[in-house]
Design a protein around this motif. Structure first.
Motif, short mmCIF file in Angstrom:
data_model
loop_
_atom_site.label_atom_id
_atom_site.label_comp_id
_atom_site.label_asym_id
_atom_site.label_seq_id
_atom_site.Cartn_x
_atom_site.Cartn_y
_atom_site.Cartn_z
N SER A 224 0.85 -1.20 0.00
CA SER A 224 0.00 0.00 0.00
C SER A 224 0.88 1.24 0.00
O SER A 224 2.07 1.18 0.33
CB SER A 224 -0.92 0.03 1.24
OG SER A 224 -0.16 0.30 2.40
N GLY A 225 0.26 2.35 -0.32
CA GLY A 225 0.96 3.62 -0.24
C GLY A 225 1.30 3.96 1.20
O GLY A 225 2.35 4.56 1.47
N MET A 226 0.44 3.62 2.14
CA MET A 226 0.74 3.89 3.54
C MET A 226 1.95 3.08 3.99
O MET A 226 2.77 3.57 4.78
CB MET A 226 -0.48 3.61 4.43
CG MET A 226 -1.56 4.68 4.37
SD MET A 226 -0.96 6.38 4.60
CE MET A 226 -0.35 6.31 6.28
N TYR B 1 -2.31 14.02 2.68
CA TYR B 1 -3.42 13.04 2.77
C TYR B 1 -3.68 12.73 4.25
O TYR B 1 -2.74 12.61 5.05
CB TYR B 1 -3.00 11.79 1.99
CG TYR B 1 -3.83 10.57 2.30
CD1 TYR B 1 -5.20 10.57 2.13
CD2 TYR B 1 -3.23 9.40 2.77
CE1 TYR B 1 -5.96 9.44 2.43
CE2 TYR B 1 -3.97 8.27 3.06
CZ TYR B 1 -5.34 8.30 2.90
OH TYR B 1 -6.08 7.20 3.20
N GLU C 230 4.27 16.36 0.13
CA GLU C 230 3.62 15.86 -1.09
C GLU C 230 3.89 16.85 -2.21
O GLU C 230 3.76 18.06 -2.01
CB GLU C 230 2.10 15.72 -0.86
CG GLU C 230 1.76 14.61 0.12
CD GLU C 230 0.27 14.48 0.43
OE1 GLU C 230 -0.56 15.20 -0.16
OE2 GLU C 230 -0.06 13.62 1.28
N ASN D 109 -2.73 16.65 -1.36
CA ASN D 109 -4.09 16.13 -1.33
C ASN D 109 -4.79 16.73 -0.11
O ASN D 109 -4.30 16.53 1.00
CB ASN D 109 -4.02 14.59 -1.23
CG ASN D 109 -5.37 13.94 -1.20
OD1 ASN D 109 -6.40 14.59 -1.20
ND2 ASN D 109 -5.37 12.62 -1.13
N ASP E 148 6.19 12.47 -1.44
CA ASP E 148 5.07 11.65 -1.89
C ASP E 148 4.61 12.24 -3.22
O ASP E 148 4.04 13.33 -3.27
CB ASP E 148 3.94 11.69 -0.85
CG ASP E 148 2.72 10.87 -1.29
OD1 ASP E 148 2.56 10.66 -2.50
OD2 ASP E 148 1.93 10.46 -0.41
N THR F 82 2.51 10.88 -5.38
CA THR F 82 1.35 10.08 -5.80
C THR F 82 0.48 10.79 -6.83
O THR F 82 0.11 10.21 -7.85
CB THR F 82 0.50 9.76 -4.56
OG1 THR F 82 1.26 8.91 -3.70
CG2 THR F 82 -0.79 9.06 -4.93
N SER G 260 1.49 6.06 -3.45
CA SER G 260 0.36 5.17 -3.46
C SER G 260 0.16 4.82 -4.92
O SER G 260 -0.32 5.66 -5.71
CB SER G 260 -0.89 5.86 -2.90
OG SER G 260 -2.00 5.03 -3.19
N THR H 161 -1.89 2.83 -5.85
CA THR H 161 -3.34 2.65 -5.92
C THR H 161 -3.97 3.70 -6.83
O THR H 161 -5.03 3.47 -7.40
CB THR H 161 -3.92 2.87 -4.49
OG1 THR H 161 -3.15 2.12 -3.55
CG2 THR H 161 -5.37 2.49 -4.39
N LYS H 162 -3.32 4.86 -6.93
CA LYS H 162 -3.92 6.01 -7.63
C LYS H 162 -3.54 6.01 -9.11
O LYS H 162 -3.72 5.01 -9.76
CB LYS H 162 -3.52 7.32 -6.94
CG LYS H 162 -3.47 7.24 -5.41
CD LYS H 162 -4.82 6.96 -4.79
CE LYS H 162 -4.71 7.01 -3.28
NZ LYS H 162 -5.81 6.35 -2.58
N ILE I 283 -4.79 -2.02 -4.32
CA ILE I 283 -4.05 -1.18 -3.39
C ILE I 283 -2.57 -1.53 -3.53
O ILE I 283 -2.22 -2.72 -3.50
CB ILE I 283 -4.51 -1.45 -1.92
CG1 ILE I 283 -6.01 -1.20 -1.74
CG2 ILE I 283 -3.67 -0.64 -0.93
CD1 ILE I 283 -6.44 0.24 -1.76
N ALA I 284 -1.72 -0.53 -3.70
CA ALA I 284 -0.29 -0.81 -3.91
C ALA I 284 0.55 0.41 -3.55
O ALA I 284 0.06 1.54 -3.56
CB ALA I 284 -0.04 -1.18 -5.37
N ILE J 13 -8.63 8.40 -5.37
CA ILE J 13 -8.32 9.35 -6.44
C ILE J 13 -7.57 8.59 -7.54
O ILE J 13 -7.14 7.45 -7.33
CB ILE J 13 -7.45 10.55 -5.95
CG1 ILE J 13 -6.17 10.05 -5.26
CG2 ILE J 13 -8.23 11.47 -5.05
CD1 ILE J 13 -5.18 11.16 -4.90
C1 LIG Z 1 -1.24 11.41 -1.55
C2 LIG Z 1 -1.49 10.06 -0.95
N1 LIG Z 1 -0.46 9.38 -0.42
C3 LIG Z 1 -0.62 8.16 0.15
C4 LIG Z 1 -1.87 7.56 0.19
C5 LIG Z 1 -2.01 6.21 0.84
O1 LIG Z 1 -2.08 5.23 -0.16
P1 LIG Z 1 -2.80 3.81 0.00
O2 LIG Z 1 -4.25 4.08 0.15
O3 LIG Z 1 -2.41 3.09 -1.23
O4 LIG Z 1 -2.24 3.19 1.24
C6 LIG Z 1 -2.96 8.22 -0.35
C7 LIG Z 1 -4.29 7.57 -0.30
O5 LIG Z 1 -5.31 8.17 -0.50
C8 LIG Z 1 -2.77 9.50 -0.94
O6 LIG Z 1 -3.79 10.19 -1.47
#
Ligand SMILES: Cc1ncc(COP(=O)(O)O)c(C=O)c1O
Length: 433
Positions: free
Chosen positions: A85-87, A111, A155, A159, A184, A186, A206, A208-209, A218-219, A375
């Motif tokens: 995941s991004g987290m 975020y 970032e 976000n 970040d 993303t 992330s 995921t986006k 999710i990645a 997103i």
């Molecule tokens: C800018 C940003 N960074 C990190 C994340 C976390 O990513 P993930 O949901 O893949 O864990 C998000 C998730 O919304 C995000 O918007």
């Protein structure tokens, strides 16, 4: 020497040689928990990193390895790791840099879960955060850096407000104090913004986006530029000789020796995925690779559509303000022109003039925008950050991050602009009937 491929070509081809995979055109999904090791000599080579290949999928797999190599190339970095995941990408990176305790100097528009991780989670491990209130001012970052600062974090496109920062100038002050800069990226992706060309040392994503772009997995990804000179006293974790990183002759090595130039990725791969898990699964890696191959065309269209949506929102009396670097009077237009030559992306926020009930009708009436927290999808998405993506933050952090109660966030997808505009128009009319 062969000419370098362009971004779009690398997004399709880099890091993969079909001859190594039974001539499969697509990187195969290696859906297996573990791998036959062959013989005891090969086992030894695999464990010492002398030979690449699968051992056990908790710590990585060959589908993920293609993604890592491809993405490192696209980012212009030395090495990458794909995580679940991004987290995970963010917290693993900051836990590693902050190992033993210290502080992070961070931008204050992030975020929601990322911000909360800095406020509530990392302090449990001795890593505190100093948020930069005047986040557009590089000197304000420098003012908060002290001898225990282990990273500057921000970032590139924030976000939910799509703020941009002069990362060149922020990196300059961070580097003056020998502090690595973690970005970040993303929302922008390396197609729209090149953090390593602006001074960043590590990027987290992330995936995921926009990277995956289809809202189906999710990645996360971490990429290391290479070349940051980690001070041994401040970052001893990269210099400790580890038996687990030993070479073929059983000589223990440190992270800087195991993967020269990329001790962060070495440590994440060798220790974090080993002890905490979280390597990206093969199926998820495949989906991200699939999505990545069309990143440039998706973002080109989204940039165009976003411009039209910004203009439309600005024309509506139901809208109090519009936040996007291309919005009229945006303080980020000059940075967008300097650092985002292809456009600043498809994240737009605006202030909704009606009351909460009208906001509910507006969101409910939309047909071409899905109401959810994600997103960077092919679909256009809408959310109300104060009650959704940033709901976990106490009001004082909403104030700090500039998230007023009436904020609405749009993530523009690949539908045609006219359909999105018509949809927004009818929803405004219903909400204000
Ligand atoms: C800018 C940003 N960074 C990190 C994340 C976390 O990513 P993930 O949901 O893949 O864990 C998000 C998730 O919304 C995000 O918007």
């Amino acid at each position: 020497m062969a000419a370098e491929n362009s971004f779009s070509t690398d997004a399709i081809r880099a890091g993969y040689n079909s001859e190594d995979h039974f001539h499969a055109v697509n990187p195969p999904i290696y859906q297996t928990a573990s791998f036959d090791l062959g013989d005891i000599d090969r086992t030894r080579r695999l464990w010492t990193g002398a030979e690449g290949g699968g051992i056990y999928s908790r710590v990585g797999n060959p589908t993920g390895a293609v993604l890592e190599e491809r993405f490192a190339k696209l980012e212009g970095g030395k090495a990458a790791v794909a995580l679940s995941s991004g987290m995970a990408a963010m917290t693993y990176t900051l836990l590693l840099l902050g190992q033993g305790g210290g502080n992070i100097v961070s931008g204050s528009s992030l975020y929601g879960a990322a911000m909360l991780a800095l406020i509530k989670f990392l302090p449990k491990y001795g890593i505190t955060t100093k948020f930069v209130e005047d986040r557009n001012n590089p000197a304000a970052y420098e003012a908060l850096i002290d001898e225990n600062t282990k990273a500057v974090y921000l970032e590139s496109v924030s976000n939910p407000n799509a703020e941009l920062y002069d990362i060149d100038a922020i990196a300059e002050v961070a580097h003056k104090h020998n502090v690595p800069v973690v970005v970040d990226n993303t929302v922008a992706t390396p197609y729209l913004y090149r953090p390593f060309e602006h001074g960043a040392d590590i990027t987290v994503y992330s995936a995921t986006k926009e990277i995956n772009g289809h809202g189906n997995t999710i990645a996360g990804l971490v990429v290391e530029k290479g070349g940051f000179d980690y001070d041994e006293k401040k970052f001893p974790q990269f210099y400790e000789k580890e038996w687990k990183m030993r070479d073929l002759k059983d000589v223990p090595r440190s992270a800087v020796e195991f993967l020269p130039g990329a001790p962060v990725i070495a440590s994440l791969k060798i220790f974090y995925t080993e002890f905490l898990g979280g390597a990206l699964g093969s199926f998820e890696s495949f989906l991200v690779l699939q999505g990545l191959s069309t990143l440039s065309v998706r973002l080109d269209k989204k940039n165009e559509t976003a411009k039209k949506i910004v203009e439309f929102l600005e024309s509506r009396e139901e809208v109090e303000f519009v936040r996007h670097p291309y919005a009229k009077g945006s303080p980020y237009k000059a940075l967008a022109d300097r650092d985002f030559p292809k456009g600043p992306g498809a994240l737009i926020s605006f202030g909704f003039k009606g009351n909460r009930e009208q906001e509910g009708i507006f969101i409910k009436s939309l047909k071409n925008f899905s109401y959810h927290v994600n997103i960077g999808d092919v679909r256009s998405l809408i959310t109300n950050p104060p009650e959704n993506t940033h709901t976990e933050l106490e009001p004082k952090y909403h104030k700090l991050a500039d998230i007023p109660k009436n904020l609405i966030r749009l993530s523009i997808g690949l539908e045609d602009a006219e359909d999105l505009i018509e949809d927004l128009k009818q929803a405004f009319e219903k909400a204000f009937a």
